[in-house]
Enzyme design. Structure first.
Site, PDB file in Angstrom:
ATOM      1  N   ASP A 178      35.752  -5.430 -24.790  1.00 25.17           N
ATOM      2  CA  ASP A 178      36.333  -6.523 -24.018  1.00 25.17           C
ATOM      3  C   ASP A 178      37.195  -7.330 -24.963  1.00 25.17           C
ATOM      4  OD1 ASP A 178      36.530  -8.495 -21.845  1.00 25.17           O
ATOM      5  OD2 ASP A 178      34.646  -7.611 -21.159  1.00 25.17           O
ATOM      6  N   ASP A 205      40.526  -9.506 -20.749  1.00 28.29           N
ATOM      7  CA  ASP A 205      40.065 -10.603 -19.911  1.00 28.29           C
ATOM      8  C   ASP A 205      41.246 -11.474 -19.444  1.00 28.29           C
ATOM      9  OD1 ASP A 205      37.440 -11.982 -19.151  1.00 28.29           O
ATOM     10  OD2 ASP A 205      38.512 -13.653 -20.079  1.00 28.29           O
ATOM     11  N   GLU A 215      42.532  -7.394 -16.728  1.00 32.60           N
ATOM     12  CA  GLU A 215      41.937  -8.120 -15.604  1.00 32.60           C
ATOM     13  C   GLU A 215      42.975  -9.123 -15.104  1.00 32.60           C
ATOM     14  OE1 GLU A 215      38.088 -10.902 -14.522  1.00 32.60           O
ATOM     15  OE2 GLU A 215      39.300 -11.302 -16.272  1.00 32.60           O
ATOM     16  N   HIS A 242      30.437  -7.671 -13.657  1.00 29.28           N
ATOM     17  CA  HIS A 242      29.497  -8.735 -14.006  1.00 29.28           C
ATOM     18  C   HIS A 242      29.824 -10.067 -13.331  1.00 29.28           C
ATOM     19  CE1 HIS A 242      32.964  -9.226 -16.491  1.00 29.28           C
ATOM     20  NE2 HIS A 242      32.587 -10.447 -16.803  1.00 29.28           N
ATOM     21  N   ASP A 243      30.938 -10.127 -12.607  1.00 27.91           N
ATOM     22  CA  ASP A 243      31.322 -11.364 -11.910  1.00 27.91           C
ATOM     23  C   ASP A 243      31.127 -11.266 -10.404  1.00 27.91           C
ATOM     24  OD1 ASP A 243      32.233 -12.525 -14.298  1.00 27.91           O
ATOM     25  OD2 ASP A 243      34.251 -11.699 -14.042  1.00 27.91           O
TER      26      ASP A 243
END
Ligand code: NOJ
Length: 529
Positions: free
Chosen positions: A97, A185, A236, A309-310
């Site tokens: 990430d 991210d 993302e 994970h969100d």
């Protein structure tokens, strides 16, 4: 370079919740090492690790204090090196990430390189993703700094070439170590407009999403770093349309390989606020995914996902996590995995893990959830109303620990888990993964088809039964081949025309009859000719 990632499936690990090897209640790198065979057996090609860097954990590692260190709770750099070796030894790849829209306010840059951040004399009215203002006053300097996320996550100033060079240097360091790519991210937020204004409702997104220099910076990053390695990249990108996605992902633009869209994840909210709940209309989902399938066909590349994970757990969200949990988990997998793009599986999705319903806000740890609760209760919204939103949408739905077995705490830890385990671990856990009828084995088959069948990589997508609000049906065609995918999103039987060819896979035993087929509740079936 070969586009190996077009036939790959990615598995996302949220290290904090994956496997705890030392009993401190927090997942760690040695825990991941223990489970590499489980992942390899599933057939996934790429592991994406949510951040493992040193962090004070205001946002579970998405607030990085030192990009060159491993978070203590997760282990050491030696553990990391062993993990990387173990992944490569099994023929898999490891993606890190990359969180470079912001750092932690405890990063030494914040003290020693304030010009790496964004400062203004006057704040705008923008609202942070985690509630409250996006601006925090810093007394010594007498100015406000921008933080789109928590106030411990100050945004970096990408207009500063020295900052960009520092980021590229760090990326090279990890790539030289042998990692195989980055998930970036909120990377479409790195370029802000030079003059920031108040925005209606405090939504400043038009001034920081897909901003003026974002393509310039990504091309520079590509030229200076990415293009020097045989890697995979995924950005993302909330608030991005297919047209913009083409610009980011078209091979000739030399930016990124693919992006994560959010449009399909917003279809069950009534306004710009994720907590504003509304039931999904299947026709909206069909129309949206069709738009992305067509929008990037031959001109870019899609990533395919239901979970991360969100996001809440998909079987609870678009499926049925009570009477048809196994059927609907397989149906949702089928629906996604025959589309064009690179699929992402989030830990536990292959077990059909569900949302969780804790009664007390004290059992929730996610900063977004906790801040939202405080803000809404302050204006008098009743506990039960807020908890319902949390049960449906909280990020902690995805973050409850992996359910490995029926042992206490689902076998995740011998200590006290940092976030409670979903009590349904006694029934839903990875002990089932060897069962030929398990969701895990079904995913394994889907992953295998993608590797073997070019039609999945290249075929044209055509939506069928457009108006039907319970049946998601589409075909993929490629040369003389044809795939027909039927997914019943309801608990009612559903008639549909029998497709040509034979059954390739389905979540019920095949119906060998003639004439129309009658899809059973949450049935998915794929025909191949
Ligand atoms: C997106 C990440 O996926 C999320 O978990 C995080 O809170 C924000 N970006 C801020 O880094």
């Amino acid at each position: 370079m070969a586009e190996w990632w077009k036939k790959s499936t990615v598995y996302q690990i949220y290290p904090r919740s994956f496997m705890d090897s030392d009993g401190d209640g927090i997942g760690d790198i040695r825990g991941i090492i223990q489970k590499l065979d489980y992942l390899h057996e599933l057939g996934v090609d790429i592991l994406w690790l949510s951040p493992v860097y040193d962090s004070p954990n205001d946002d579970n590692g998405y607030d990085i204090r030192d990009y060159y260190q491993i978070m203590k709770e997760f282990g050491t750099m030696a553990d990391f090196d062993e993990l990387l070796e173990g992944v490569h030894a099994r023929g898999m790849k490891l993606v890190m990430d990359l969180v470079v829209n912001h750092t932690s306010d405890e990063h030494e840059w914040f003290k020693n390189h304030p010009d790496f951040y964004i400062w203004r004399d006057e704040p705008t009215n923008w609202r942070s993703f985690f509630s409250g203002s996006t601006w925090e006053f810093e007394k010594e300097r007498g100015q406000y700094y921008l933080h789109l996320f928590s106030k411990k996550q100050p945004d970096l100033n990408w207009d500063n070439p020295e900052l960009r060079e520092a980021v590229y240097e760090m990326m090279r360091w990890w790539l030289d170590k042998g990692v195989d790519g980055f998930r970036m991210d909120v990377i479409n937020m790195i370029s802000k407009v030079p003059v920031m204004h108040d925005a209606p409702g405090g939504d400043g997104s038009h001034q920081f999403m897909n901003g003026p220099n974002v393509h310039t910076y990504l091309r520079e990053m590509n030229q200076q770093v990415l293009s020097q390695y045989d890697i995979v990249t995924v950005g993302e990108m909330p608030g991005t349309t297919p047209k913009e996605a083409r610009e980011y992902t078209a091979a000739e633009n030399r930016e990124l390989n693919m992006i994560f869209t959010f449009e399909h994840m917003g279809l069950d909210q009534a306004s710009g606020e994720k907590w504003d709940l509304k039931p999904l209309e299947l026709t909206d989902l069909k129309e949206n995914l069709e738009k992305w399938q067509h929008g990037l066909h031959d001109e870019g590349w899609n990533s395919l996902y239901w979970n991360n994970h969100d996001q809440p757990r998909i079987v609870s969200r678009f499926g049925n996590d009570t009477d048809y949990r196994v059927e609907s988990a397989k149906m949702l997998a089928t629906c996604l995995h025959f589309m064009q793009g690179t699929p992402y599986i989030y830990q536990g999705e292959e077990l059909g893990m569900t949302n969780v319903r804790f009664d007390s806000i004290a059992d929730y740890k996610d900063i977004e959830t906790v801040n939202m609760y405080a803000e809404k209760s302050e204006v008098g919204i009743p506990h039960a109303v807020i908890m319902e939103k949390i049960h449906v949408k909280s990020r902690d739905n995805a973050r409850t620990p992996m359910q490995w077995s029926a042992e206490p705490n689902g076998g995740f830890t011998t200590g006290t888990p940092w976030l409670k385990v979903n009590p349904n671990y006694t029934e839903i856990n990875a002990l089932q993964h060897k069962d030929p009828e398990s969701i895990y084995q079904y995913y394994k088959k889907l992953i295998g088809f993608r590797k073997d069948m070019d039609i999945i990589t290249h075929g044209n997508f055509e939506l069928q039964y457009r108006e039907d609000d319970e049946l998601f049906a589409y075909t993929r065609s490629w040369n003389d081949e044809l795939l027909t995918v039927y997914c019943n999103f309801s608990d009612q039987p559903k008639a549909a025309a029998r497709p040509e060819g034979h059954v390739l896979i389905g979540n019920y035993s095949a119906d060998a009859g003639e004439g129309d087929i009658l899809l059973r509740p949450y049935e998915a079936v794929v025909y191949y000719k």
